[in-house]
Scaffold this active site. Sequence first.
Site, PDB file in Angstrom:
ATOM      1  N   ASN A   9      19.409  56.119  19.462  1.00 36.96           N
ATOM      2  CA  ASN A   9      19.962  55.067  18.873  1.00 36.96           C
ATOM      3  C   ASN A   9      20.553  54.157  19.934  1.00 36.96           C
ATOM      4  O   ASN A   9      21.568  54.103  20.540  1.00 36.96           O
ATOM      5  CB  ASN A   9      21.316  55.279  17.776  1.00 36.96           C
ATOM      6  N   TRP A  10      19.731  53.022  19.978  1.00 35.88           N
ATOM      7  CA  TRP A  10      19.988  52.043  21.389  1.00 35.88           C
ATOM      8  C   TRP A  10      21.246  51.175  21.068  1.00 35.88           C
ATOM      9  O   TRP A  10      21.450  50.383  21.794  1.00 35.88           O
ATOM     10  CB  TRP A  10      18.901  51.250  21.562  1.00 35.88           C
ATOM     11  N   LYS A  11      21.446  51.060  19.678  1.00 31.43           N
ATOM     12  CA  LYS A  11      22.477  50.027  19.257  1.00 31.43           C
ATOM     13  C   LYS A  11      22.154  48.619  19.583  1.00 31.43           C
ATOM     14  O   LYS A  11      21.062  48.267  19.714  1.00 31.43           O
ATOM     15  CB  LYS A  11      23.795  50.404  19.913  1.00 31.43           C
ATOM     16  N   GLU A  96      29.961  53.226  13.277  1.00 29.24           N
ATOM     17  CA  GLU A  96      30.155  51.760  13.439  1.00 29.24           C
ATOM     18  C   GLU A  96      29.835  50.959  12.268  1.00 29.24           C
ATOM     19  O   GLU A  96      30.611  49.714  12.331  1.00 29.24           O
ATOM     20  CB  GLU A  96      29.507  51.447  14.643  1.00 29.24           C
ATOM     21  N   GLY A 234      23.237  58.246  21.647  1.00 30.70           N
ATOM     22  CA  GLY A 234      23.522  56.927  21.784  1.00 30.70           C
ATOM     23  C   GLY A 234      23.272  56.474  23.255  1.00 30.70           C
ATOM     24  O   GLY A 234      22.161  56.192  23.827  1.00 30.70           O
ATOM     25  N   GLY A 235      24.124  56.353  24.144  1.00 29.62           N
ATOM     26  CA  GLY A 235      23.990  55.542  25.426  1.00 29.62           C
ATOM     27  C   GLY A 235      22.926  56.479  26.310  1.00 29.62           C
ATOM     28  O   GLY A 235      22.353  55.914  27.287  1.00 29.62           O
TER      29      GLY A 235
END
Length: 251
Positions: A9-11, A96, A234-235
Amino acid sequence: MRTPIIAGNWKMNKTAAEAVDFVREIRNKLGQIKGVDKVVCPPFIALPGVYDALQATDIGVGAQNMHFAESGAYTGECAPNMLTPYCQYVIIGHSERREYFNETDEGVNQKAKAALAHGLTPIICVGETLAQNEAGETQAFVSGQVRAALDGLTAEQVASLIIAYEPIWAIGTGKSASAAQAGSIIGLSVRGPIADMFGEETAQKVRIQYGGSVKEHNIAEYMAQPDIDGALVGGASLKASFVELVKNAAG
């Protein structure tokens, strides 16, 4: 046997050009890893370019959100039929989105139904806050989220979707639930309610990911848990070391 699945998930990171450059950088090495499904979830604007760059690979593409309606006066939103040319997956109900954009359990349920109706595989996110965890409310809260998200679905639909358990206190904080803790919560509070609602056979078909400060050095510990079938990353999915993470997940 459930096939493990790792989704990045690159956001709100990487421009469209940066996203394409990145998948071109990792696609060959990522494609060599077998025994695990691999997915990248870039921002909306990067989806077409990333999709094109990943043609002729076995790497899937997912969106980070979607609206449940096919069209309408919903400024800034993206409909499921706008995603289907480029995506096989869509993340729904990320913490989020729930926290910053006031998404509700009811909305998550509507989106899950819409995604399935359009042939998209939902990755439905659930998870508790630190306060809820410390108060001993994890099981009740997470189970409630699962039940609400799956309300009105068929056993066949549920068997095809993915759930990501992400304790909110472990997302982007450097903290993470221990592998044993995550496995226990997933078994009790995620797979348990699915069994109650749809039967044990269906519950054993559902793939459940862990998410929250997952890195290449700790993913194998989570994958060793019998109820954990992958990770929503995520990161760590924004760097070339994501390949190493996926490799370690595949064993």
